[in-house]
Enzyme design. Sequence first.
Site, PDB file in Angstrom:
ATOM      1  N   GLU A 122       0.840  -1.099  -0.082  1.00  0.00           N
ATOM      2  CA  GLU A 122       0.054   0.019   0.014  1.00  0.00           C
ATOM      3  C   GLU A 122       0.872   1.235   0.015  1.00  0.00           C
ATOM      4  O   GLU A 122       1.836   1.150   0.440  1.00  0.00           O
ATOM      5  CB  GLU A 122      -1.149  -0.134   1.237  1.00  0.00           C
ATOM      6  CG  GLU A 122      -2.001  -1.209   1.177  1.00  0.00           C
ATOM      7  CD  GLU A 122      -2.614  -1.225   2.647  1.00  0.00           C
ATOM      8  OE1 GLU A 122      -2.397  -0.359   3.673  1.00  0.00           O
ATOM      9  OE2 GLU A 122      -3.304  -2.285   3.090  1.00  0.00           O
ATOM     10  N   LYS A 124       1.877   5.006   1.551  1.00  0.00           N
ATOM     11  CA  LYS A 124       2.030   5.234   3.072  1.00  0.00           C
ATOM     12  C   LYS A 124       1.690   6.843   2.906  1.00  0.00           C
ATOM     13  O   LYS A 124       2.201   7.776   2.330  1.00  0.00           O
ATOM     14  CB  LYS A 124       3.347   5.281   3.662  1.00  0.00           C
ATOM     15  CG  LYS A 124       3.627   5.476   5.200  1.00  0.00           C
ATOM     16  CD  LYS A 124       5.062   5.132   5.622  1.00  0.00           C
ATOM     17  CE  LYS A 124       4.859   5.323   7.207  1.00  0.00           C
ATOM     18  NZ  LYS A 124       4.779   6.789   7.568  1.00  0.00           N
ATOM     19  N   ASP A 126       0.681  10.386   3.919  1.00  0.00           N
ATOM     20  CA  ASP A 126       1.210  11.459   4.934  1.00  0.00           C
ATOM     21  C   ASP A 126       0.127  12.336   5.348  1.00  0.00           C
ATOM     22  O   ASP A 126      -0.055  13.454   5.010  1.00  0.00           O
ATOM     23  CB  ASP A 126       2.412  12.146   4.172  1.00  0.00           C
ATOM     24  CG  ASP A 126       3.161  12.843   5.152  1.00  0.00           C
ATOM     25  OD1 ASP A 126       3.242  12.358   6.451  1.00  0.00           O
ATOM     26  OD2 ASP A 126       4.195  13.835   4.716  1.00  0.00           O
ATOM     27  N   TYR A 244      -6.966   1.646   5.954  1.00  0.00           N
ATOM     28  CA  TYR A 244      -6.198   0.655   5.554  1.00  0.00           C
ATOM     29  C   TYR A 244      -6.033  -0.455   6.603  1.00  0.00           C
ATOM     30  O   TYR A 244      -5.343  -1.443   6.623  1.00  0.00           O
ATOM     31  CB  TYR A 244      -4.746   1.220   5.141  1.00  0.00           C
ATOM     32  CG  TYR A 244      -4.234   2.172   6.329  1.00  0.00           C
ATOM     33  CD1 TYR A 244      -3.988   1.898   7.687  1.00  0.00           C
ATOM     34  CD2 TYR A 244      -4.234   3.513   5.923  1.00  0.00           C
ATOM     35  CE1 TYR A 244      -3.327   2.655   8.585  1.00  0.00           C
ATOM     36  CE2 TYR A 244      -3.576   4.406   6.981  1.00  0.00           C
ATOM     37  CZ  TYR A 244      -3.194   4.061   8.178  1.00  0.00           C
ATOM     38  OH  TYR A 244      -2.821   4.910   9.090  1.00  0.00           O
ATOM     39  N   LYS A 331      10.742   3.929   2.844  1.00  0.00           N
ATOM     40  CA  LYS A 331      10.640   5.597   2.669  1.00  0.00           C
ATOM     41  C   LYS A 331      11.020   6.251   1.367  1.00  0.00           C
ATOM     42  O   LYS A 331      12.115   5.568   0.970  1.00  0.00           O
ATOM     43  CB  LYS A 331      10.926   6.310   3.883  1.00  0.00           C
ATOM     44  CG  LYS A 331      10.559   6.197   5.359  1.00  0.00           C
ATOM     45  CD  LYS A 331       9.259   7.140   5.425  1.00  0.00           C
ATOM     46  CE  LYS A 331       8.982   7.163   6.846  1.00  0.00           C
ATOM     47  NZ  LYS A 331       9.207   8.608   7.439  1.00  0.00           N
ATOM     48  N   CYS A 425      17.808  49.174  -9.712  1.00  0.00           N
ATOM     49  CA  CYS A 425      16.362  48.190 -10.238  1.00  0.00           C
ATOM     50  C   CYS A 425      16.616  47.694 -11.626  1.00  0.00           C
ATOM     51  O   CYS A 425      16.965  48.529 -12.327  1.00  0.00           O
ATOM     52  CB  CYS A 425      15.473  49.341  -9.958  1.00  0.00           C
ATOM     53  SG  CYS A 425      14.004  48.440 -10.510  1.00  0.00           S
ATOM     54  N   CYS A 428      14.041  49.743 -13.975  1.00  0.00           N
ATOM     55  CA  CYS A 428      14.198  51.049 -13.970  1.00  0.00           C
ATOM     56  C   CYS A 428      15.391  51.641 -13.848  1.00  0.00           C
ATOM     57  O   CYS A 428      15.559  52.998 -13.986  1.00  0.00           O
ATOM     58  CB  CYS A 428      13.103  51.745 -13.601  1.00  0.00           C
ATOM     59  SG  CYS A 428      13.292  51.920 -11.491  1.00  0.00           S
ATOM     60  N   CYS A 443      13.261  49.352  -4.609  1.00  0.00           N
ATOM     61  CA  CYS A 443      13.349  50.447  -5.636  1.00  0.00           C
ATOM     62  C   CYS A 443      12.501  51.351  -5.285  1.00  0.00           C
ATOM     63  O   CYS A 443      11.386  51.322  -5.085  1.00  0.00           O
ATOM     64  CB  CYS A 443      13.002  49.923  -6.858  1.00  0.00           C
ATOM     65  SG  CYS A 443      12.621  51.083  -8.147  1.00  0.00           S
ATOM     66  N   CYS A 449       8.640  53.082 -11.937  1.00  0.00           N
ATOM     67  CA  CYS A 449       9.254  51.935 -12.376  1.00  0.00           C
ATOM     68  C   CYS A 449       8.109  50.762 -12.666  1.00  0.00           C
ATOM     69  O   CYS A 449       7.121  50.709 -12.214  1.00  0.00           O
ATOM     70  CB  CYS A 449       9.722  51.355 -11.063  1.00  0.00           C
ATOM     71  SG  CYS A 449      10.528  49.602 -10.806  1.00  0.00           S
TER      72      CYS A 449
HETATM   73  S1  IVH Z   1      -0.620   0.084   8.603  1.00  0.00           S
HETATM   74  C1  IVH Z   1       0.540  -1.652  12.968  1.00  0.00           C
HETATM   75  N1  IVH Z   1      -0.800   1.466   6.342  1.00  0.00           N
HETATM   76  O1  IVH Z   1       2.105   5.180   8.804  1.00  0.00           O
HETATM   77  C2  IVH Z   1       0.858  -0.388  11.948  1.00  0.00           C
HETATM   78  N2  IVH Z   1       0.110   2.625   7.983  1.00  0.00           N
HETATM   79  O2  IVH Z   1       4.351   4.257  11.259  1.00  0.00           O
HETATM   80  C3  IVH Z   1      -0.330  -0.307  11.049  1.00  0.00           C
HETATM   81  N3  IVH Z   1       0.550   5.073   7.459  1.00  0.00           N
HETATM   82  O3  IVH Z   1       0.567   5.044  12.138  1.00  0.00           O
HETATM   83  C4  IVH Z   1      -0.104   0.974  10.227  1.00  0.00           C
HETATM   84  N4  IVH Z   1      -0.447   4.935   5.276  1.00  0.00           N
HETATM   85  O4  IVH Z   1      -0.226   6.813  10.437  1.00  0.00           O
HETATM   86  C5  IVH Z   1      -0.501   1.703   7.357  1.00  0.00           C
HETATM   87  N5  IVH Z   1      -1.263   2.247   4.261  1.00  0.00           N
HETATM   88  C6  IVH Z   1      -0.796   2.351   5.366  1.00  0.00           C
HETATM   89  C7  IVH Z   1      -0.252   3.809   5.927  1.00  0.00           C
HETATM   90  C8  IVH Z   1      -0.159   3.885   7.201  1.00  0.00           C
HETATM   91  C9  IVH Z   1       0.184   5.759   6.301  1.00  0.00           C
HETATM   92  C10 IVH Z   1       0.826   5.658   8.592  1.00  0.00           C
HETATM   93  C11 IVH Z   1      -0.167   5.503   9.980  1.00  0.00           C
HETATM   94  C12 IVH Z   1       0.890   4.631  10.958  1.00  0.00           C
HETATM   95  C13 IVH Z   1       2.449   4.972  10.357  1.00  0.00           C
HETATM   96  C14 IVH Z   1       3.247   3.853  10.827  1.00  0.00           C
END
Ligand code: IVH
Length: 701
Positions: A122, A124, A126, A244, A331, A425, A428, A443, A449
């Site tokens: 999946e 991640k 933010d 998720y 990451k 400037c 001008c 300026c 200008c």
């Molecule tokens: S699963 C047991 N799935 O990332 C951990 N986390 O450090 C279950 N996050 O606290 C987390 N996307 O805030 C999971 N597709 C995803 C995620 C996700 C973002 C964040 C979430 C979590 C942190 C993990």
Amino acid sequence: VNGIDLFLMKKEEAKIRIEKLTEELNHHNYLYYQKSEPTISDFDFDNLLKELEGLEKQYPEFKLSHSPTTRVGGDITKDFETIVHTYPMLSLGNTYSKEELTDFDGRIKKGLGTDDYEYICELKFDGVAISLKYENGILDKAITRGDGTKGDDITANVKTIRTIPLKINTKNYPASFEVRGEVFMPKKQFSKLNEQVSIENEQREAEGKAPLTLYANARNTTSGTLKMQDSAIVSSRKLDCYLYSYLDDLNTFGTHEESLHFLEQSGFNVSQTYQKCQTIDEVFDYINLWDQKRHELSVETDGIVIKVNSISQQSELGFTAKNPRWAISFKFKAESAITTLNDITYQVGRTGAITPVAELEPVLLAGTTVKRASLHNANEIERLDVRIGDSVNVEKGGEIIPKITGVNTNSRSNDAKKVIYISECPECKTALIRKEGEAQHYCPNKETCPPQVLGRIEHFISRNAMNIESLGPRTIKGFLTKGLIKNLADLYHLSFEDINNLQFEEVDDTSGEVTKRSIKEKSAHNIIESIENSKKIPFERVLFGLGIRYVGKTVAEKLAQHFVTIDRLKSASFEEIVAVHEIGDRIAESVVAYFNDPENMKMIEGLKSAGLSFEVEKKEGTGDAFKGLTFVVSGVFETFGRDELKNVIKQQGGKISSSISSKTNYLVAGENMGPAKKEKADSLGITILDESSFRELLQND
Ligand code: IVH
């Protein structure tokens, strides 16, 4: 049927109607926000919602906890209650390289003693982690992660998120379960929010107020929004949420994938970016795909999450103290790039402020090609010790404009040129100035200008000022380059012949590309007509349009009301201006300086002769209440300026006299009036009014 039965019947009907509307509206909400397939119009939806709101107000006892009316917010939370999580909210271990990820895969294989397992990958997201508790299919509580063991109850705020079901769609579900996901602010929504701040800051600058800082990034903004006390504001911020994880006590689902399907069917927002992978190589492909493609998504992402699909295998692997052993995150690399600084150019803003701009060798960064970055001011260039030809690091955070964050001095060539900050400037050629204690160069050539002149005209024609809609910045630029106008007043001397079929070239600032443009007959007519119409704009808006520093809309209104005409304003002293209610030193100084400038005076004469209004119109409500009456005004007043008070008298047809005589009808007495005046008035039997009796007299008539 007696009265009581009738009453009960109505009540029973209301209850049924409330239930029906709640279900129906929640369903339409789902079709609109989740499916993007609405089956009724917004108008019909709003009407049904209004009906429900009305009924809930009349019968609050029947309002359901999953009522769609909770979406608009309105509930205020003073202190968020702390709640202990049923299942702790753990975090994931992080990896930054493919080697580390291969190690993870090795641990899984070893831990399970087989290579018969699969992953779900999946993105991640933010944002901010959230846990949602459902009881009998209805959203009961929304809790923040907090310290992982206990978090804050932010249910009222989370209920405003349109894609989170207040009641789920599916029929067979466990009585209690929890869903976890990430609340986020869509990228577009985040930029909109910052645009609003920028607009507000223009107004604040005009009023001499300190600017508000822009929101730094979408995640912090989401986090701040979720902790707001007023859920109505949260509702207006248009947050969204991807889910998720699913948790219950019954092991209802055999795989993570099945639980995601259940969530989708139940009406939760599950991002369709997840993918099942059989091998670690497939995981790498997924990473490579999304490292690029993620920039097209509406949500910020900072990596991927890899989860073992089978729930029983998850249990087998278990947890360490902090993290699950069956999942890990990878990451993405920080969004920075290395490129060459080709040159530094300088931009002149409408106030004359100079901003140095880094001209870069084009480089791909966070999905877009970056050619320029801001260097802020001379101090920043010195701090970085950046030279032309240097290899530099460019970064793009949540901000729109990329930044230079460092210089690779190791690879500096001998040809690298030290930056000599401009002293003139770029537009001008006027010598720049830098005020004590300020980082920015300016300026000072306000009059000619080009970007400053353009900026002033843009402000003058804007909606809150003269509202000359048919003119845009491009056309104004054309007029300026053609020498048709030099200042605001010249606009009113344009004729149809001057501009009909006018040809000019437009140069794109970034690409340098030249486009030929011409003004067609129809738009020439429109332009002349809307300029003509703008002559009717009232004085306070003309005054605002002049663009006097710190004179924003409200200040302009106050000054116009107080001084009534531009002639009185222009001859007013600093002391007379600061005496106006709520006008401070900075504004007064700026107004005096503006009218001391002969160029400005000449321009105002030009606008006057063109027929613009430089006097407050007689307001409705003015009349002849004081006709035939003579007033003497003395002392200082709390809620009126003295001149303002005199104007009110004149507007009502009264006469002002400077000394008391037998012809005086009223003496309006403020604080600090001399005793001699009072004595004289008493001896002549003249009515003395204090400020509040004067107001009464005014209101009675
Ligand atoms: S699963 C047991 N799935 O990332 C951990 N986390 O450090 C279950 N996050 O606290 C987390 N996307 O805030 C999971 N597709 C995803 C995620 C996700 C973002 C964040 C979430 C979590 C942190 C993990």
